[in-house]
Every structure is written in C-alpha cells, then in structure tokens.
Design a protein around this motif. Structure first.
Motif, PDB file in Angstrom:
ATOM      1  N   LEU A  60       0.846  -1.184   0.000  1.00 46.11           N
ATOM      2  CA  LEU A  60       0.000   0.000   0.000  1.00 46.11           C
ATOM      3  C   LEU A  60       0.885   1.238   0.000  1.00 46.11           C
ATOM      4  O   LEU A  60       2.005   1.212   0.496  1.00 46.11           O
ATOM      5  N   VAL A  61       0.377   2.314  -0.548  1.00 45.99           N
ATOM      6  CA  VAL A  61       1.143   3.560  -0.575  1.00 45.99           C
ATOM      7  C   VAL A  61       0.544   4.546   0.425  1.00 45.99           C
ATOM      8  O   VAL A  61      -0.579   4.379   0.890  1.00 45.99           O
ATOM      9  N   THR A  62       1.299   5.576   0.732  1.00 48.53           N
ATOM     10  CA  THR A  62       0.823   6.625   1.629  1.00 48.53           C
ATOM     11  C   THR A  62      -0.192   7.493   0.893  1.00 48.53           C
ATOM     12  O   THR A  62      -0.323   7.429  -0.339  1.00 48.53           O
ATOM     13  N   TRP A  63      -0.917   8.315   1.628  1.00 53.73           N
ATOM     14  CA  TRP A  63      -1.868   9.241   0.988  1.00 53.73           C
ATOM     15  C   TRP A  63      -1.126  10.179   0.044  1.00 53.73           C
ATOM     16  O   TRP A  63      -1.619  10.503  -1.035  1.00 53.73           O
ATOM     17  N   ARG A  64       0.049  10.608   0.431  1.00 53.48           N
ATOM     18  CA  ARG A  64       0.831  11.506  -0.421  1.00 53.48           C
ATOM     19  C   ARG A  64       1.196  10.814  -1.736  1.00 53.48           C
ATOM     20  O   ARG A  64       1.076  11.389  -2.808  1.00 53.48           O
ATOM     21  N   ALA A  65       1.635   9.556  -1.656  1.00 51.33           N
ATOM     22  CA  ALA A  65       1.978   8.805  -2.860  1.00 51.33           C
ATOM     23  C   ALA A  65       0.732   8.559  -3.717  1.00 51.33           C
ATOM     24  O   ALA A  65       0.790   8.639  -4.944  1.00 51.33           O
ATOM     25  N   ALA A  66      -0.408   8.284  -3.070  1.00 57.61           N
ATOM     26  CA  ALA A  66      -1.658   8.080  -3.812  1.00 57.61           C
ATOM     27  C   ALA A  66      -2.035   9.344  -4.571  1.00 57.61           C
ATOM     28  O   ALA A  66      -2.489   9.281  -5.715  1.00 57.61           O
ATOM     29  N   ALA A  67      -1.841  10.500  -3.962  1.00 58.15           N
ATOM     30  CA  ALA A  67      -2.143  11.767  -4.628  1.00 58.15           C
ATOM     31  C   ALA A  67      -1.255  11.944  -5.856  1.00 58.15           C
ATOM     32  O   ALA A  67      -1.715  12.398  -6.911  1.00 58.15           O
ATOM     33  N   ARG A  68      -0.004  11.561  -5.750  1.00 56.41           N
ATOM     34  CA  ARG A  68       0.904  11.655  -6.901  1.00 56.41           C
ATOM     35  C   ARG A  68       0.474  10.710  -8.019  1.00 56.41           C
ATOM     36  O   ARG A  68       0.522  11.055  -9.189  1.00 56.41           O
ATOM     37  N   ASP A 104       4.271   5.167 -10.616  1.00 60.39           N
ATOM     38  CA  ASP A 104       4.783   4.599  -9.360  1.00 60.39           C
ATOM     39  C   ASP A 104       5.402   3.219  -9.568  1.00 60.39           C
ATOM     40  O   ASP A 104       5.780   2.564  -8.614  1.00 60.39           O
ATOM     41  N   ASP A 105       5.471   2.744 -10.800  1.00 58.49           N
ATOM     42  CA  ASP A 105       6.052   1.440 -11.147  1.00 58.49           C
ATOM     43  C   ASP A 105       5.343   0.270 -10.481  1.00 58.49           C
ATOM     44  O   ASP A 105       5.911  -0.794 -10.300  1.00 58.49           O
TER      45      ASP A 105
END
Length: 71
Positions: free
Chosen positions: A10-18, A25-26
């Motif tokens: 799972l990714v962070t909220w910040r990474a999800a926004a990106r 995100d590969d």
C-alpha cells in the motif's frame, strides 16, 4: 499484511495523490488483476448492451447538468 488485489504494498496518501495526478509509481503491473467479483459489473453491462458515454458527449457532462448542450 499484503493487499488482496493490486500492488504488493500500500502507498501513503501523499503517494496516492501523486499517482492520481499521473506520476508513475512502477506498481501498475504488480499483483493480481481483476478477479471474478471485480468483473460482475462488466458482465452485466455486456448482457444489457450498456457502454460508457463518449468523452465530450452530452451524456458524459455529469449528474448536475441537465442540459443537452455543452456549456
């Protein structure tokens, strides 16, 4: 604990926004693809001949816009 679908982590909220902003995100090809439960809606749509509206068509303007003409 790993997710049951999609990428292995799972990714962070910040990474999800990106990711939603279009940055790669590969992880797009990691993990299992859609399974039987995910495809029920597609099956129903095919049985009824339903399709998504074409981009820019009057039916794709959104629920709040009742007019047939683009603004």
């Amino acid at each position: 604990m790993t997710p049951t679908r999609g990428p292995e982590r799972l990714v962070t909220w910040r990474a999800a926004a990106r990711i939603l902003a279009g940055f790669n995100d590969d992880q797009a090809t990691q993990g299992p693809a859609a399974g039987p439960a995910d495809l029920v809606g597609l099956k129903i749509a095919k049985e009824h001949g339903w399709t998504a509206p074409e981009p820019g068509s009057a039916s794709s303007q959104g629920p709040g816009d009742q007019s047939k003409e683009p603004r």
